[in-house]
Design a protein around this motif. Sequence first.
Motif, PDB file in Angstrom:
ATOM      1  N   PRO A  76      86.808  91.091  49.897  1.00 12.16           N
ATOM      2  CA  PRO A  76      87.573  91.900  48.937  1.00 12.16           C
ATOM      3  C   PRO A  76      87.041  91.836  47.511  1.00 12.16           C
ATOM      4  N   ASP A  77      86.461  90.689  47.117  1.00 13.94           N
ATOM      5  CA  ASP A  77      85.918  90.587  45.757  1.00 13.94           C
ATOM      6  C   ASP A  77      84.474  91.092  45.664  1.00 13.94           C
ATOM      7  N   ALA A  78      83.895  91.528  46.797  1.00 13.28           N
ATOM      8  CA  ALA A  78      82.542  92.100  46.891  1.00 13.28           C
ATOM      9  C   ALA A  78      81.434  91.112  46.525  1.00 13.28           C
ATOM     10  N   ARG A  79      81.762  89.831  46.380  1.00 11.53           N
ATOM     11  CA  ARG A  79      80.741  88.835  46.030  1.00 11.53           C
ATOM     12  C   ARG A  79      79.888  88.428  47.223  1.00 11.53           C
ATOM     13  N   LYS A  80      80.366  88.722  48.429  1.00  6.57           N
ATOM     14  CA  LYS A  80      79.635  88.359  49.635  1.00  6.57           C
ATOM     15  C   LYS A  80      79.975  89.336  50.750  1.00  6.57           C
ATOM     16  N   PHE A  81      79.175  89.307  51.795  1.00 10.20           N
ATOM     17  CA  PHE A  81      79.519  90.050  53.003  1.00 10.20           C
ATOM     18  C   PHE A  81      79.119  89.206  54.195  1.00 10.20           C
ATOM     19  N   ALA A  82      79.742  89.499  55.327  1.00  6.08           N
ATOM     20  CA  ALA A  82      79.489  88.754  56.551  1.00  6.08           C
ATOM     21  C   ALA A  82      79.008  89.716  57.621  1.00  6.08           C
ATOM     22  N   SER A  83      78.188  89.189  58.532  1.00  7.74           N
ATOM     23  CA  SER A  83      77.726  89.966  59.675  1.00  7.74           C
ATOM     24  C   SER A  83      78.005  89.174  60.944  1.00  7.74           C
ATOM     25  N   ALA A  84      78.340  89.893  62.017  1.00  9.45           N
ATOM     26  CA  ALA A  84      78.628  89.291  63.317  1.00  9.45           C
ATOM     27  C   ALA A  84      77.683  89.882  64.340  1.00  9.45           C
ATOM     28  N   SER A  85      77.328  89.079  65.339  1.00  3.57           N
ATOM     29  CA  SER A  85      76.296  89.514  66.267  1.00  3.57           C
ATOM     30  C   SER A  85      76.563  89.059  67.696  1.00  3.57           C
ATOM     31  N   PHE A  86      75.853  89.720  68.610  1.00  2.00           N
ATOM     32  CA  PHE A  86      75.843  89.289  70.003  1.00  2.00           C
ATOM     33  C   PHE A  86      75.212  87.901  70.148  1.00  2.00           C
ATOM     34  N   ASP A  87      74.526  87.405  69.104  1.00  2.00           N
ATOM     35  CA  ASP A  87      73.884  86.088  69.177  1.00  2.00           C
ATOM     36  C   ASP A  87      74.881  84.937  69.014  1.00  2.00           C
ATOM     37  N   LYS A  88      76.187  85.261  68.956  1.00  2.00           N
ATOM     38  CA  LYS A  88      77.278  84.283  68.875  1.00  2.00           C
ATOM     39  C   LYS A  88      77.437  83.666  67.491  1.00  2.00           C
ATOM     40  N   LYS A  89      76.798  84.269  66.494  1.00  2.00           N
ATOM     41  CA  LYS A  89      76.816  83.713  65.144  1.00  2.00           C
ATOM     42  C   LYS A  89      77.413  84.711  64.146  1.00  2.00           C
ATOM     43  N   ALA A 149      79.600  86.510  72.268  1.00  2.00           N
ATOM     44  CA  ALA A 149      79.284  87.466  71.199  1.00  2.00           C
ATOM     45  C   ALA A 149      80.455  87.574  70.217  1.00  2.00           C
ATOM     46  N   VAL A 150      80.144  87.764  68.947  1.00  2.00           N
ATOM     47  CA  VAL A 150      81.179  87.926  67.922  1.00  2.00           C
ATOM     48  C   VAL A 150      81.316  89.413  67.633  1.00  2.00           C
ATOM     49  N   TYR A 151      82.548  89.930  67.776  1.00  2.00           N
ATOM     50  CA  TYR A 151      82.806  91.365  67.687  1.00  2.00           C
ATOM     51  C   TYR A 151      83.440  91.824  66.378  1.00  2.00           C
ATOM     52  N   CYS A 152      84.260  90.980  65.748  1.00  2.00           N
ATOM     53  CA  CYS A 152      85.043  91.475  64.621  1.00  2.00           C
ATOM     54  C   CYS A 152      85.217  90.397  63.559  1.00  2.00           C
ATOM     55  N   LEU A 153      85.475  90.858  62.331  1.00  2.00           N
ATOM     56  CA  LEU A 153      85.587  89.985  61.168  1.00  2.00           C
ATOM     57  C   LEU A 153      86.691  90.467  60.245  1.00  2.00           C
ATOM     58  N   VAL A 154      87.299  89.543  59.531  1.00  2.00           N
ATOM     59  CA  VAL A 154      88.188  89.888  58.427  1.00  2.00           C
ATOM     60  C   VAL A 154      88.153  88.747  57.411  1.00  2.00           C
ATOM     61  N   PHE A 155      88.138  89.117  56.127  1.00  2.00           N
ATOM     62  CA  PHE A 155      88.261  88.142  55.048  1.00  2.00           C
ATOM     63  C   PHE A 155      89.720  88.029  54.647  1.00  2.00           C
ATOM     64  N   ILE A 157      87.632  85.152  59.108  1.00  2.00           N
ATOM     65  CA  ILE A 157      88.076  84.957  60.483  1.00  2.00           C
ATOM     66  C   ILE A 157      87.240  85.857  61.372  1.00  2.00           C
ATOM     67  N   SER A 158      86.741  85.289  62.482  1.00  2.97           N
ATOM     68  CA  SER A 158      85.917  86.040  63.419  1.00  2.97           C
ATOM     69  C   SER A 158      86.570  86.044  64.792  1.00  2.97           C
ATOM     70  N   GLY A 159      86.402  87.165  65.513  1.00  3.81           N
ATOM     71  CA  GLY A 159      86.918  87.293  66.869  1.00  3.81           C
ATOM     72  C   GLY A 159      85.762  87.484  67.828  1.00  3.81           C
ATOM     73  N   SER A 160      85.901  86.935  69.039  1.00  4.05           N
ATOM     74  CA  SER A 160      84.741  86.842  69.922  1.00  4.05           C
ATOM     75  C   SER A 160      85.039  87.158  71.382  1.00  4.05           C
ATOM     76  N   LYS A 161      83.971  87.386  72.101  1.00  5.47           N
ATOM     77  CA  LYS A 161      84.014  87.547  73.553  1.00  5.47           C
ATOM     78  C   LYS A 161      84.565  86.284  74.219  1.00  5.47           C
ATOM     79  N   ASP A 162      84.445  85.137  73.544  1.00  4.48           N
ATOM     80  CA  ASP A 162      84.914  83.869  74.112  1.00  4.48           C
ATOM     81  C   ASP A 162      86.438  83.717  74.084  1.00  4.48           C
ATOM     82  N   SER A 163      87.159  84.762  73.675  1.00  6.54           N
ATOM     83  CA  SER A 163      88.628  84.851  73.638  1.00  6.54           C
ATOM     84  C   SER A 163      89.270  84.072  72.495  1.00  6.54           C
ATOM     85  N   THR A 164      88.468  83.602  71.536  1.00 11.34           N
ATOM     86  CA  THR A 164      89.019  82.856  70.405  1.00 11.34           C
ATOM     87  C   THR A 164      88.758  83.561  69.086  1.00 11.34           C
TER      88      THR A 164
END
Length: 172
Positions: free
Chosen positions: A53-66, A87-93, A101-108
Amino acid sequence: GGPARAERLVSGSDDATLLLWGSLKPEKDGKQLRPTARLTGHQQPVNAILFSPDARKFASASFDKKVKLWHGRTGAFLATFAGHVGAVYCLVFSADSRLLISGSKDSTLKVWTCADDGVGGEQDKHSVSKTRKFAAALGTLPGHFDEVFAVDAAPNGAAVASGSKDRTIKMW
């Protein structure tokens, strides 16, 4: 009045790279827009990208689980958040840009701190710093029985909601 804010865009790709676009305005001479930086580090396709929200950073999520954290203006790499086993599918700050917070194929869902923006400060296993490029999750939110495809946070920071392939929405 006041100065115009610089707009930025980051795109992710199946080739595991991100492109940082410093300007969204077409060139006056008609030249095609070109990215200001090509960011590498993921090992598999990029699924999601989100500015804080403060635009100071951004995050990326990938099939590489990171999940990777990047500087919002320059695209400089800040940290890798490792801990998902799918795999990590979704993100929210969080609204204050201090948590991710990240959401994943691993159900967590996993909760990460990115409060210090990679500029030092208190050093612990959850901290992001210039010398420590990996950070551990602050916590794991289990409870879904299948892949987590969506996550969002309340603007007041009071709750997070997640949606899963298990046909449930959970409030945290």
